[in-house]
Design an enzyme around this catalytic site. Structure first.
Site, PDB file in Angstrom:
ATOM      1  CG  ASP A 188      -1.834   1.184   1.272  1.00  0.00           C
ATOM      2  OD1 ASP A 188      -1.553   2.193   0.601  1.00  0.00           O
ATOM      3  OD2 ASP A 188      -2.857   1.104   1.963  1.00  0.00           O
ATOM      4  CG  HIS A 189       1.142   4.184  -3.199  1.00  0.00           C
ATOM      5  ND1 HIS A 189       0.057   3.667  -3.826  1.00  0.00           N
ATOM      6  CD2 HIS A 189       0.936   5.511  -3.119  1.00  0.00           C
ATOM      7  CE1 HIS A 189      -0.779   4.638  -4.117  1.00  0.00           C
ATOM      8  NE2 HIS A 189      -0.273   5.776  -3.698  1.00  0.00           N
ATOM      9  CG  HIS A 251      -4.609   4.429  -0.174  1.00  0.00           C
ATOM     10  ND1 HIS A 251      -3.629   3.482  -0.310  1.00  0.00           N
ATOM     11  CD2 HIS A 251      -4.997   4.744  -1.430  1.00  0.00           C
ATOM     12  CE1 HIS A 251      -3.443   3.230  -1.604  1.00  0.00           C
ATOM     13  NE2 HIS A 251      -4.257   3.977  -2.296  1.00  0.00           N
TER      14      HIS A 251
END
Ligand SMILES: NC(=O)c1ccc[n+]([C@@H]2O[C@H](COP(=O)([O-])OP(=O)(O)OC[C@H]3O[C@@H](n4cnc5c(N)ncnc54)[C@H](OP(=O)(O)O)[C@@H]3O)[C@@H](O)[C@H]2O)c1
Length: 506
Positions: A188-189, A251
């Site tokens: 999950d960047h 996110h």
């Protein structure tokens, strides 16, 4: 003294989806920069795989172009030479089991030639329908297991990780059939962003905030992740996903966890992820029939962004003219535990909003007694602590101060920490660098664990079911505004309001 930098073991990185957008825009530029920073092991091999027929040299040329396009750094010939010698390409159909003996042979050859000791990182940069097939094919070809007792094999899976609870469980089942959990890195960047990591430092390396970080002092929390862009050329993906799946399930719930978790006993993958899982376990479920009460959705219509007219969602490429997919969502959630009892967390995210901005605003309770409010002008505003994730990376505390002059009049003022000012540099934007490096080092702290993923889907899926049952028109909002009117009413019914956009302009 600078902390000692760890360098990963020599290894081979195998990227499925070598000609895709993610590889070109993010992965190869991030790997090149890591190499330039001397953070990659020597030697390292990077093998790109996709179906398009290409030679190693054609692949190298294409990657050089990508780095030139997407990297801000100057590329020196000697840096590129060293990096490109480790780049290889294989034309393979990853869906076909008979591709894997070819991959296996190539891996063995290249590992022997370049001495990378059998350590392997597989990166699944393909669309999600390929994930189960590739995992199964890797497993059945004995490529998902470590090559020896002294080597490691890891696998990075991109989002979206399932599209509801059942599909996420099915994918987890396939993964667990062929890999151990400690081999799996669900990326999950957002978690690779320095500003997100700084929330943990802010909370757990400073003692003054902890005593007030609870329901006794905090009135509510607002988390906003807004984008001014529309869906660009991702229409076919986005129309099946929508804002809840695309942003909230991953996110935004990670931001909730980072804000709400208890102090971990150590900054390691087990402790941090245990604490995050506890937050997810404490989320009050939203039943399908209650979705209307806890959520708002909206879809952008024609509007104006930066002075330019932009088309509404239903007119975008690859979007059905009667699509009901939400491009905006707001929701209210509660964490039913001792610390957060009765404190609402309001989340909102959307496309074609007035600006690109991600922030967490902790709104404290008002003073119990209005000592100074003598005129209607003298509002005593509650304190707000704003954790800016992007693009205003920093931390801001808003408090009341006396206006200069003979009488007591109040105004809200800011105490402001900005990364750029304090460290003479903005935080590194490129989350992929950090996360790739962590995966190479075997540190899964910033990656989502299996239980977290399933808990997130268990929370989100009933809302999706509730929305499916609701046949009323999806509210619209003109592009360039902060979502549908229903979003403002959503907070005003609780006697609260969203932080206005002007407050984020410093
Ligand atoms: N792009 C982003 O910024 C971004 C951000 C976050 C997450 N993601 C996720 O990352 C993944 C990749 O996204 P993307 O935007 O890079 O997709 P993309 O541009 O459509 O690229 C897909 C890649 O997969 C390859 N491919 C497709 N079928 C294949 C097969 N059977 N065997 C081998 N290769 C195959 C394609 O090449 P060939 O057609 O030549 O085989 C292409 O290289 C997706 O799951 C996406 O959700 C992307």
């Amino acid at each position: 003294m600078e902390p000692k930098v760890r360098i990963p073991d020599p290894c081979t990185i195998i990227i499925f989806g070598a000609s895709g957008d993610l590889t070109r825009r993010k992965l190869i530029p991030a790997l090149f920069r890591l190499d330039w920073e001397k953070l990659l092991p020597q030697p390292v091999n990077i093998i790109g795989i996709s179906r398009a027929p290409e030679t190693h040299d054609q692949f190298r040329d294409a990657m050089l172009e990508s780095i030139k396009t997407y990297s801000k750094d100057e590329i020196k010939p000697e840096d590129w030479k060293g990096f490109s010698q480790g780049l290889f390409y294989l034309t393979l159909d990853a869906d076909k089991p008979d591709s894997y003996p070819v991959l296996n042979d190539f891996l063995k050859k290249i590992e022997a030639e370049r001495g990378t000791r059998g350590n392997r990182l597989f990166y699944l940069a393909v669309s999600p329908e390929h994930y189960p097939v590739i995992v199964k094919n890797l497993g059945q070809a004995h490529l998902s297991a470590p090559t020896s007792k002294d080597s490691w094999t890891r696998i990075i899976i991109e989002k979206p990780f399932g599209h509801d609870l059942d599909s996420a469980r099915a994918l987890n089942n396939i993964l667990s059939e062929y890999c151990k959990e400690d081999q799996i890195y669900r990326i999950d960047h957002y978690l690779g962003k320095e500003t997100v990591q700084n929330i943990l430092v802010f909370r757990f390396a400073n003692s003054i905030f902890e005593p007030i970080w609870n329901h006794q002092y905090i009135d509510h929390v607002q988390i906003t992740a807004s984008e001014s862009l529309g869906i660009e050329n991702r229409g076919s993906y986005y129309d099946k996903a929508g804002a809840l799946r695309d942003m909230v399930q991953n996110h935004m719930l990670q931001l909730v966890c980072t804000t709400a978790m208890e102090p971990p006993s150590a900054f390691n993958d087990r402790s941090v992820r245990d604490e995050k899982a506890k937050v997810m376990q404490a989320l009050r479920p939203i039943a399908p029939e209650d979705a209307w009460e806890y959520t708002v959705r909206g879809q952008y219509a024609d509007g104006i962004i930066d002075g330019k007219t932009v088309a509404g969602y239903r007119k975008e490429k690859n979007i059905a003219p009667d699509s009901r997919t939400e491009t905006f969502t707001a929701l209210k959630l509660f964490i039913d535990n001792w610390r957060w009892a009765h404190v609402p967390f309001y989340l909102r995210t959307g496309k074609r909003l007035p600006m690109r901005m991600t922030e967490i605003a902790i709104q404290f309770k008002r003073t119990p007694h209005l000592v100074f409010a003598r005129t209607p002008d003298d509002q005593v505003l509650p304190n707000v602590l704003v954790l800016g994730i992007q693009p205003n990376e920093g931390i801001e505390i808003k408090f009341e101060a006396k206006l200069p002059g003979p009488a007591i009049h109040l105004r809200q003022v800011d105490m402001d920490f900005q990364y750029e000012k304090s460290f003479a540099a903005a935080p590194i934007e490129e989350a992929y660098e950090r996360l790739l490096l962590d995966a190479l080092l075997g540190d899964a702290t910033l990656f989502a664990r299996v239980d977290w993923i399933e808990l997130a889907w268990a929370f989100i899926t009933p809302i999706l079911r509730g929305w499916e049952m609701d046949k009323s028109p999806v509210p619209t909002y003109p592009a360039g505004t902060w979502g549908p009117l229903e979003s403002d009413q959503f907070l005003s019914q609780d006697n609260r309001r969203w932080r206005e956009s002007r407050l984020t302009k410093r």
